[in-house]
Write an enzyme that holds these catalytic residues in place. Sequence first.
Site, mmCIF file in Angstrom:
data_model
loop_
_atom_site.group_PDB
_atom_site.id
_atom_site.type_symbol
_atom_site.label_atom_id
_atom_site.label_comp_id
_atom_site.label_asym_id
_atom_site.label_seq_id
_atom_site.Cartn_x
_atom_site.Cartn_y
_atom_site.Cartn_z
ATOM 1 N N GLU A 1 -3.320 12.774 -4.572
ATOM 2 C CA GLU A 1 -2.169 13.606 -4.307
ATOM 3 C C GLU A 1 -1.444 12.997 -3.120
ATOM 4 O O GLU A 1 -2.074 12.410 -2.242
ATOM 5 C CB GLU A 1 -2.656 15.019 -3.959
ATOM 6 C CG GLU A 1 -1.613 16.094 -3.998
ATOM 7 C CD GLU A 1 -2.223 17.460 -3.631
ATOM 8 O OE1 GLU A 1 -1.447 18.387 -3.391
ATOM 9 O OE2 GLU A 1 -3.468 17.563 -3.579
ATOM 10 N N GLU B 1 0.825 -1.208 0.000
ATOM 11 C CA GLU B 1 0.000 0.000 0.000
ATOM 12 C C GLU B 1 0.855 1.252 0.000
ATOM 13 O O GLU B 1 0.544 2.239 -0.663
ATOM 14 C CB GLU B 1 -0.953 0.018 1.198
ATOM 15 C CG GLU B 1 -2.087 -0.997 1.106
ATOM 16 C CD GLU B 1 -3.119 -0.625 0.029
ATOM 17 O OE1 GLU B 1 -3.090 0.512 -0.477
ATOM 18 O OE2 GLU B 1 -3.950 -1.490 -0.304
ATOM 19 N N GLU C 1 0.373 3.641 -3.298
ATOM 20 C CA GLU C 1 -0.368 4.894 -3.137
ATOM 21 C C GLU C 1 0.506 6.120 -3.155
ATOM 22 O O GLU C 1 0.020 7.226 -3.342
ATOM 23 C CB GLU C 1 -1.165 4.867 -1.838
ATOM 24 C CG GLU C 1 -2.293 3.879 -1.879
ATOM 25 C CD GLU C 1 -3.444 4.343 -1.001
ATOM 26 O OE1 GLU C 1 -3.318 5.397 -0.367
ATOM 27 O OE2 GLU C 1 -4.457 3.636 -0.974
ATOM 28 N N PRO D 1 -15.624 0.571 16.893
ATOM 29 C CA PRO D 1 -16.732 0.347 15.972
ATOM 30 C C PRO D 1 -17.080 1.558 15.107
ATOM 31 O O PRO D 1 -17.434 1.402 13.951
ATOM 32 C CB PRO D 1 -17.889 -0.011 16.903
ATOM 33 C CG PRO D 1 -17.230 -0.587 18.099
ATOM 34 C CD PRO D 1 -15.944 0.171 18.262
#
Lengths: 238, 238
Positions: free
Chosen positions: A132, A73, A77, A95
């Site tokens: 970006e 990742e 990214e 939660p």
Amino acid sequence: MNTKSEPETAAAYDPGAFDRPSVTVDVVALTARDDRLHVLLVRRGVWPFEGQWALPGGFVKMDEDLYAAAQRELCEETGVPAATYLEQLYTFGAPGRDPRTRVISVAYYALLPGPGGGPACAEPEAGSDAAEARWWPVDALPPLAFDHGEIVATALSRLRAKLGYTSVAYALLPEEFTLSELQRVYEVILARPLDKRNFRKKMLAADILEPTPRQRRVGAHRPAQLYRFTRREAVLLD
Amino acid sequence: MNTKSEPETAAAYDPGAFDRPSVTVDVVALTARDDRLHVLLVRRGVWPFEGQWALPGGFVKMDEDLYAAAQRELCEETGVPAATYLEQLYTFGAPGRDPRTRVISVAYYALLPGPGGGPACAEPEAGSDAAEARWWPVDALPPLAFDHGEIVATALSRLRAKLGYTSVAYALLPEEFTLSELQRVYEVILARPLDKRNFRKKMLAADILEPTPRQRRVGAHRPAQLYRFTRREAVLLD
DNA sequence: GGTACTATGTGTTTAATGAACACGAAGTCA
DNA sequence: TGACTTCGTGTTCATTAAACACATAGTACC
């Protein structure tokens, strides 16, 4: 694991039978540059928190190790090369932390060398999915999406602690560096000045550095001896 | 979180559209008794690892906090009361760790007072789902299911480290205790003898203990002063 | 009631570690 | 050659950690 028969057995044979949380990894990538500590953030392109800055991260693939997912990742990214250090930080699973559905995020923190640190310090580029991507100084962050502010804070306190009893600093520096550069990294992370003589004494006594045959001459003053870490991995001190 | 649009958006509107890992919590419950450190294990009643010993644990409910899930699983499966200390340890997520399906387990470790420590030290009873539950000395564990051996080892090294710079020991002792009892807890966890005078000096100097008006008289010898922790929570020392 | 027994409780010395602190050396540039 | 700037180096003092021995206050037994 548990010994419950119903849900586990069911899960074994029918993985879709129960609601289950989504699992993501989020990465707090840190580097030292311009005498400040920086975090790598991406701007979100979609709801929720559209347009806000967030940590790079995403879903864990079904057959993918958590560590590998974090590394992937980060690269996908942000376009930065593989981190020189990557460690699991904490798992955030309140939660309500994601308004869409229950998302449990395994957070990692990554260290990268600053500018001049070879390929691993390359500038971020908006990755395949991020609108970006850029480095932000940790003492002047924009508002962050989700609970990412808390995650960054956790990473910082972990890094500060770890700096004290390991040699992780290697991951923030290029192969060769001067003792002044090393000291600056410590000062930037700890956010306080250190005594030069005590610092050098302690570092050299720790038996993790070795001088190289080279010096760095820059500016109108005495050149500095270059050192390298004897081991490019985090070792315990003391 | 990430900024990918497809999977996240999909997850928001159709949580069942993608394969996703199961998420469990596993709990390493520790206590000191008979001058040894013990872990609470349950015997599995179903495949896989049927008949083997494992950590108590189970699925995280859809709207349940991770911490609450750990506390719940501990009580449900073993019958012991709420832990006096419960902290997230590490998240284990190697793809092959569970033969049934991808299971990511958020491990916690819990501390409970030993025998004589009031209600929190009650004996385990096989819980609603566990065939059998009992305390095992950590230096003589049976073969464990899944990667639970690794999880226990991680918990032990965390506890040993934390003992050095916090007051977590409170969680393994009853409300009132003698300094000798406190020292024995340290010795059991660190697995080495400590010097009595240095130990008492350091503990009393740490400003975390206060004497009670009572003494403990047991056996044919001088009675011992009883102390209590000034705060029933883990505080940083130094 | 005296003696044996056993865990409690208490200080000092020494070594190691961490903190404070100042100045000459080696280069460049004007 | 003098001004400037960063590099490189030791000592002192305070604090912390480690080693070490004996009198005390009870019980149990004779």
